[in-house]
Design a protein around this motif. Structure first.
Motif, short mmCIF file in Angstrom:
data_model
loop_
_atom_site.label_atom_id
_atom_site.label_comp_id
_atom_site.label_asym_id
_atom_site.label_seq_id
_atom_site.Cartn_x
_atom_site.Cartn_y
_atom_site.Cartn_z
N LYS A 12 21.13 -33.31 18.87
CA LYS A 12 20.36 -32.08 18.77
C LYS A 12 20.37 -31.27 20.06
N PRO A 13 20.16 -31.87 21.22
CA PRO A 13 20.25 -31.07 22.45
C PRO A 13 21.62 -30.44 22.63
N LEU A 14 22.69 -31.17 22.26
CA LEU A 14 24.03 -30.63 22.40
C LEU A 14 24.22 -29.43 21.47
N LYS A 15 23.74 -29.55 20.24
CA LYS A 15 23.86 -28.45 19.28
C LYS A 15 23.05 -27.25 19.74
N SER A 16 21.84 -27.49 20.21
CA SER A 16 21.01 -26.38 20.66
C SER A 16 21.59 -25.70 21.89
N SER A 17 22.22 -26.47 22.77
CA SER A 17 22.85 -25.86 23.95
C SER A 17 24.02 -24.99 23.55
N ARG A 18 24.78 -25.45 22.54
CA ARG A 18 25.88 -24.63 22.05
C ARG A 18 25.38 -23.34 21.43
N GLU A 19 24.29 -23.43 20.68
CA GLU A 19 23.73 -22.24 20.08
C GLU A 19 23.23 -21.26 21.13
N ARG A 20 22.64 -21.80 22.20
CA ARG A 20 22.18 -20.90 23.28
C ARG A 20 23.36 -20.18 23.91
N VAL A 21 24.44 -20.89 24.16
CA VAL A 21 25.63 -20.25 24.74
C VAL A 21 26.19 -19.21 23.78
N PHE A 22 26.24 -19.56 22.49
CA PHE A 22 26.77 -18.65 21.48
C PHE A 22 25.97 -17.35 21.44
#
Length: 319
Positions: free
Chosen positions: A23-33
């Motif tokens: 989940k942290p990895l996915k949320s970090s990707r979403e923030r970058v996106f």
């Protein structure tokens, strides 16, 4: 047996403990996106979406421009357009230009694909035919007007050869001359697009077709066109969008680039919109101009949907 039970008991725990780590990895990707996408969305909203809605609002009002009072008219602007002979004529001209010029442009494009496929120096020829695309439409229109006016180069040449001059700018021929100018100036773009798609087709397919006795037309019909159809579909949509905005070449061709009113037989909707807002001779009517813009937008959407349905096919892939 006890070890097996213990292992089965531990496995879900490990899986559960590993799951939260994703989940942290996915949320970090979403923030970058979103950090990359958000500025573009903000600019697009400010520069395109909000002005579009403002134009829709203006089309429902009577407004002479900044500094003047805006009064509500509702759909009266649209109803007035339905009884406006100049707008109706320009609307028909725009449709004719889009359909007839489109047929001629893609006819020239398909013919070029058949002729240039095996021609040496194809890259150079492609650059030459693309040259009119980068020339200003104002320059193209002015040049055509210079050549075809009653005392222009073409009529002088006809007189030198003993022929009577031709009234190219007459009411019966002026729009045909505009269509010819649009075809000449726009064909290069679509030829370049379709030739690029044709370059991606393996030459072995054509060699096999030649061995089977296929003519050039059959090679184009059964190989070139199906394998470049996706590019043709995109090019058709581009043509619809560009043709409905035809403006500069008409202004330069019929008025020499000066501020003036082109004849009714030569007007497109974009020209009529310009006339109602800028050179109407009276108080500018931005409400009527905005209503024309909304009508053209709706027409563009309808034609794009129609073109997409006509060009919709299953993608052909090489085995």
């Amino acid at each position: 047996m006890s070890q097996l039970i213990e292992a089965e008991a531990v496995r879900p725990v490990r899986a559960a403990s590993a799951a939260p780590g994703k989940k942290p990895l996915k949320s970090s990707r979403e923030r970058v996106f979103w950090s990359f996408l958000a500025p573009a969305l903000v600019l697009y909203t400010l520069l395109f979406v909000l002005p579009s809605f403002f134009g829709l609002w203006v089309s429902l009002t009577k407004w002479a421009g900044p500094g003047s009072e805006m009064s509500w008219r509702g759909f009266q602007n649209y109803l007035s357009l339905m009884g406006n002979e100049a707008f109706l004529r320009s609307f028909v001209n725009t449709l004719v230009l889009a359909v007839v010029s489109g047929a001629l442009v893609f006819g020239v494009t398909f013919l070029s694909m058949m002729v240039l496929r095996q021609l040496k120096g194809r890259s150079f020829i492609r650059s030459v035919v693309f040259l009119p695309v980068i020339i200003s439409p104002i320059a193209v229109g002015a040049a055509i007007g210079f050549l075809l006016n009653p005392d222009g180069v073409v009529n002088r040449l006809l007189g030198f050869l003993g022929f009577a001059p031709i009234g190219f700018l007459g009411p019966d021929t002026v729009f045909a001359c505009i269509i010819a100018g649009v075809v000449w100036s726009a064909s290069g773009l679509y030829i370049a697009l379709m030739l690029s798609a044709m370059d991606a087709i393996p030459e072995t397919l054509y060699e096999s077709a030649v061995l089977c006795g296929a003519s050039k037309w059959q090679q184009f019909r059964f190989i070139t066109l199906p394998l470049s159809w996706d590019v043709f579909a995109v090019a058709s949509v581009l043509w619809v969008v560009n043709s409905l905005k035809t403006f500069e070449i008409v202004i330069a061709f019929t008025t020499g680039g000066a501020v003036g009113v082109p004849p009714l037989q030569a007007r497109t909707v974009a020209v009529q919109q310009y006339n109602s807002v800028v050179v109407s001779g009276g108080v500018p009517d931005l409400g009527a101009g905005a209503a024309m813009g909304v009508v053209v937008t709706l027409l563009t959407i309808v034609l794009i949907v129609l073109v997409r349905k006509i060009t919709a096919r299953e993608q052909v892939e090489l085995a």
